[in-house]
Design a protein around this motif. Structure first.
Motif, PDB file in Angstrom:
ATOM      1  N   LYS A 124       0.811  -1.221   0.000  1.00  0.00           N
ATOM      2  CA  LYS A 124       0.000   0.000   0.000  1.00  0.00           C
ATOM      3  C   LYS A 124       0.844   1.270   0.000  1.00  0.00           C
ATOM      4  CE  LYS A 124      -4.588  -0.758   1.964  1.00  0.00           C
ATOM      5  NZ  LYS A 124      -5.225   0.186   1.042  1.00  0.00           N
ATOM      6  N   TYR A 125       2.123   1.159   0.243  1.00  0.00           N
ATOM      7  CA  TYR A 125       2.965   2.344   0.413  1.00  0.00           C
ATOM      8  C   TYR A 125       3.929   2.505  -0.759  1.00  0.00           C
ATOM      9  CZ  TYR A 125       1.080   2.521   5.127  1.00  0.00           C
ATOM     10  OH  TYR A 125       0.229   2.590   6.199  1.00  0.00           O
ATOM     11  N   ILE A 126       3.922   3.689  -1.334  1.00  0.00           N
ATOM     12  CA  ILE A 126       4.793   4.000  -2.473  1.00  0.00           C
ATOM     13  C   ILE A 126       5.897   4.926  -1.973  1.00  0.00           C
ATOM     14  CG2 ILE A 126       4.929   5.185  -4.694  1.00  0.00           C
ATOM     15  CD1 ILE A 126       1.631   3.809  -3.589  1.00  0.00           C
ATOM     16  N   PRO A 127       7.169   4.585  -2.201  1.00  0.00           N
ATOM     17  CA  PRO A 127       8.262   5.460  -1.768  1.00  0.00           C
ATOM     18  C   PRO A 127       8.154   6.846  -2.414  1.00  0.00           C
ATOM     19  CG  PRO A 127       9.089   3.297  -2.362  1.00  0.00           C
ATOM     20  CD  PRO A 127       7.670   3.341  -2.805  1.00  0.00           C
ATOM     21  N   CYS A 128       8.468   7.868  -1.612  1.00  0.00           N
ATOM     22  CA  CYS A 128       8.415   9.257  -2.082  1.00  0.00           C
ATOM     23  C   CYS A 128       9.571   9.989  -1.413  1.00  0.00           C
ATOM     24  CB  CYS A 128       7.071   9.869  -1.718  1.00  0.00           C
ATOM     25  SG  CYS A 128       6.849  11.572  -2.245  1.00  0.00           S
ATOM     26  N   LYS A 134       0.612   6.578   1.141  1.00  0.00           N
ATOM     27  CA  LYS A 134      -0.288   5.465   1.421  1.00  0.00           C
ATOM     28  C   LYS A 134      -1.409   5.486   0.390  1.00  0.00           C
ATOM     29  CE  LYS A 134      -3.102   3.306   5.020  1.00  0.00           C
ATOM     30  NZ  LYS A 134      -3.620   3.415   6.416  1.00  0.00           N
ATOM     31  N   ASN A 135      -1.476   4.423  -0.403  1.00  0.00           N
ATOM     32  CA  ASN A 135      -2.420   4.366  -1.513  1.00  0.00           C
ATOM     33  C   ASN A 135      -3.701   3.653  -1.092  1.00  0.00           C
ATOM     34  OD1 ASN A 135      -3.676   4.278  -3.980  1.00  0.00           O
ATOM     35  ND2 ASN A 135      -2.428   2.593  -4.769  1.00  0.00           N
ATOM     36  N   ASN A 136      -4.736   4.434  -0.821  1.00  0.00           N
ATOM     37  CA  ASN A 136      -6.037   3.865  -0.476  1.00  0.00           C
ATOM     38  C   ASN A 136      -6.993   3.931  -1.667  1.00  0.00           C
ATOM     39  OD1 ASN A 136      -5.331   3.180   2.091  1.00  0.00           O
ATOM     40  ND2 ASN A 136      -6.660   4.637   3.132  1.00  0.00           N
ATOM     41  N   THR A 137      -6.445   3.782  -2.860  1.00  0.00           N
ATOM     42  CA  THR A 137      -7.253   3.825  -4.082  1.00  0.00           C
ATOM     43  C   THR A 137      -7.004   2.566  -4.908  1.00  0.00           C
ATOM     44  OG1 THR A 137      -5.619   4.829  -5.581  1.00  0.00           O
ATOM     45  CG2 THR A 137      -6.828   6.309  -4.098  1.00  0.00           C
ATOM     46  N   ARG A 138      -7.683   2.491  -6.032  1.00  0.00           N
ATOM     47  CA  ARG A 138      -7.479   1.363  -6.948  1.00  0.00           C
ATOM     48  C   ARG A 138      -6.366   1.631  -7.947  1.00  0.00           C
ATOM     49  NH1 ARG A 138     -12.959   2.075  -6.417  1.00  0.00           N
ATOM     50  NH2 ARG A 138     -13.073   3.273  -8.371  1.00  0.00           N
ATOM     51  N   VAL A 325       1.803  10.395   3.284  1.00  0.00           N
ATOM     52  CA  VAL A 325       0.748  11.087   2.551  1.00  0.00           C
ATOM     53  C   VAL A 325      -0.413  10.116   2.358  1.00  0.00           C
ATOM     54  CG1 VAL A 325       0.114  12.147   0.344  1.00  0.00           C
ATOM     55  CG2 VAL A 325       2.398  12.546   1.315  1.00  0.00           C
ATOM     56  N   LEU A 326      -1.624  10.591   2.582  1.00  0.00           N
ATOM     57  CA  LEU A 326      -2.796   9.752   2.374  1.00  0.00           C
ATOM     58  C   LEU A 326      -3.439  10.102   1.028  1.00  0.00           C
ATOM     59  CD1 LEU A 326      -4.872   7.665   3.311  1.00  0.00           C
ATOM     60  CD2 LEU A 326      -6.088   9.520   4.490  1.00  0.00           C
ATOM     61  N   LEU A 327      -3.437   9.140   0.099  1.00  0.00           N
ATOM     62  CA  LEU A 327      -4.124   9.275  -1.183  1.00  0.00           C
ATOM     63  C   LEU A 327      -5.401   8.461  -1.093  1.00  0.00           C
ATOM     64  CD1 LEU A 327      -4.193  10.234  -4.167  1.00  0.00           C
ATOM     65  CD2 LEU A 327      -3.001   8.109  -4.748  1.00  0.00           C
ATOM     66  N   SER A 328      -6.539   9.147  -1.181  1.00  0.00           N
ATOM     67  CA  SER A 328      -7.806   8.470  -0.918  1.00  0.00           C
ATOM     68  C   SER A 328      -8.914   9.125  -1.735  1.00  0.00           C
ATOM     69  CB  SER A 328      -8.126   8.545   0.578  1.00  0.00           C
ATOM     70  OG  SER A 328      -9.296   7.836   0.892  1.00  0.00           O
ATOM     71  N   TYR A 329     -10.063   8.444  -1.789  1.00  0.00           N
ATOM     72  CA  TYR A 329     -11.209   8.983  -2.521  1.00  0.00           C
ATOM     73  C   TYR A 329     -11.936  10.019  -1.649  1.00  0.00           C
ATOM     74  CZ  TYR A 329     -10.424   5.153  -5.796  1.00  0.00           C
ATOM     75  OH  TYR A 329      -9.866   4.296  -6.714  1.00  0.00           O
ATOM     76  N   ARG A 330     -11.313  11.178  -1.559  1.00  0.00           N
ATOM     77  CA  ARG A 330     -11.862  12.276  -0.783  1.00  0.00           C
ATOM     78  C   ARG A 330     -11.832  13.531  -1.635  1.00  0.00           C
ATOM     79  NH1 ARG A 330      -9.722  11.166   5.391  1.00  0.00           N
ATOM     80  NH2 ARG A 330      -9.571   8.892   5.227  1.00  0.00           N
TER      81      ARG A 330
END
Length: 376
Positions: A124-128, A134-138, A325-330
């Motif tokens: 779920k985690y992409i290095p940056c 944190k990838n909470n998407t598809r 970082v939170l990447l989410s459907y918001r």
């Protein structure tokens, strides 16, 4: 020869004298009436016409002698904090506030638990840079990893006379504890309309720091969540749209919040770290993503590039300062610019001074990212 005139060889004086006296008296008390009477006796124009002309003349003279009533003004934005205001460019001590001591601790005070949140690992985690997303998407990790290597979608002009950044608060009344110890007062709802201790205080530090770095920044202190929490995002959207209409030079919109993390027993967590020997609240960027239906963010990729650049910059300068970082459907109104992000500065378990320090550090990291191009 007219037989009505006496044959004395001179005009009759008495009638004219009487008329003169009457005329003088009426001039003192009824100028308009005098002129109307004069018109009846002497003027070739009909009396009604003469009276109307005089009335209009006097009305026009009266209007000229009074200032015109200005037309109603358009609704103006609140006067924002900006680069034109006195900027505090010194140390963080200039912002810090006295905190309550252990002697002021109530017997039934609540508990605060400090915690340092690490960067994530796993699929779920992409290095940056030194941070992570944190990838909470598809979206696939490969897609996100490739996207965050792209440059910023906008350019901020240093030392511009035009505003480049807007700092604002959808939940402005969120606040922090005012105790030096790890406790909070019973009944503390972690909200306040006092702008000296709520999110506006943190926003002011962020704004001062960006302006001191040469990035012309405005700070809006509207309490969008007061008196009603419901509708606060609709309120803040309207505020941001006003600013963008008035200042089209704005590239970046930062919605500055704080988190609220609790244990099952009701203890409050305080995300903390140590930077240059001082304890600070940890921060977390939230970036929305379009899901194709309920969340419409056509430019979410550009916002993600911005989030990644800011995350890399903060972690490079201050290792351990950020949560992933939170990447989410918001949504969070992040469709308004390609530089719209939400940042959580600590949580309701942090004290105000930790949050103020974090605001300064986050702003320094942002200035480096914006002026340095946000390179990896």
């Amino acid at each position: 020869m007219d037989s009505r005139i006496p044959q004395t060889g001179r005009p009759p004086l008495l009638p004219f004298a009487q008329a003169a006296v009457l005329f003088g008296v009426l001039c003192l008390f009824a100028r308009g009436a005098v002129l109307a009477a004069a018109c009846l006796l002497c003027a070739p124009l009909p009396a009604a016409q003469t009276a109307l002309w005089q009335s209009r003349r006097e009305e026009a003279a009266q209007n000229q002698s009074q200032p015109e009533t200005p037309p109603p003004e358009k609704a103006e934005l609140p006067v924002p904090q900006s680069a034109a205001d006195p900027v505090v460019t010194g140390e963080i001590e200039e912002y810090l506030v006295p905190l309550e001591t252990e002697a002021q601790r109530p017997a039934d005070a609540g508990t605060v638990l400090e915690k340092t949140y690490p960067q994530g690992s796993g699929e779920k985690y992409i290095p940056c840079g030194a941070g992570t997303i944190k990838n909470n998407t598809r979206q696939t990790a490969a897609d996100i990893g490739a996207e965050i290597q792209n440059p910023l979608p906008f350019t901020v002009e240093k030392d511009s006379p035009d505003p480049q950044v807007l700092v604002m608060h959808t939940h402005a009344t969120e606040d922090y504890r005012l105790s030096a110890g790890l406790w909070f007062a019973p009944g503390d709802g972690a909200r306040s309309t006092d702008r000296s201790i709520n999110m506006c205080a943190v926003g002011r530090v962020v704004t001062d720091t960006l302006n001191a770095a040469g990035i012309h920044t405005l700070h809006d202190e509207t309490l969008n969540d007061y008196p009603s929490y419901t509708g606060s995002y609709a309120n803040s959207r309207g505020v941001v749209q006003q600013y963008l209409a008035q200042y089209p030079s704005i590239k970046v919109v930062l919605d500055v919040h704080r988190d609220a993390i609790e244990s099952p027993s009701g203890a409050r967590y305080a995300p903390v770290c140590t930077v240059e020997g001082r304890q600070a609240a940890q921060v977390m960027i939230i970036c929305g993503c379009d899901n194709g239906t309920t969340v419409q963010l056509p430019n979410w990729r550009q916002n993600l590039r911005f989030a990644a650049a800011w995350e890399r910059s903060m972690e490079q300068l201050y290792p351990g300062f950020t949560r992933p970082v939170l990447l989410s459907y918001r949504f969070y109104n992040q469709d308004l610019t390609t530089g719209s992000l939400l940042i959580e500065v600590g949580g309701h378990g942090n004290n105000l001074n930790e949050a103020l320090y974090a605001g300064q550090l986050a702003a320094k990291g942002l200035a480096a990212a914006l002026l340095g191009g946000g390179s990896a």
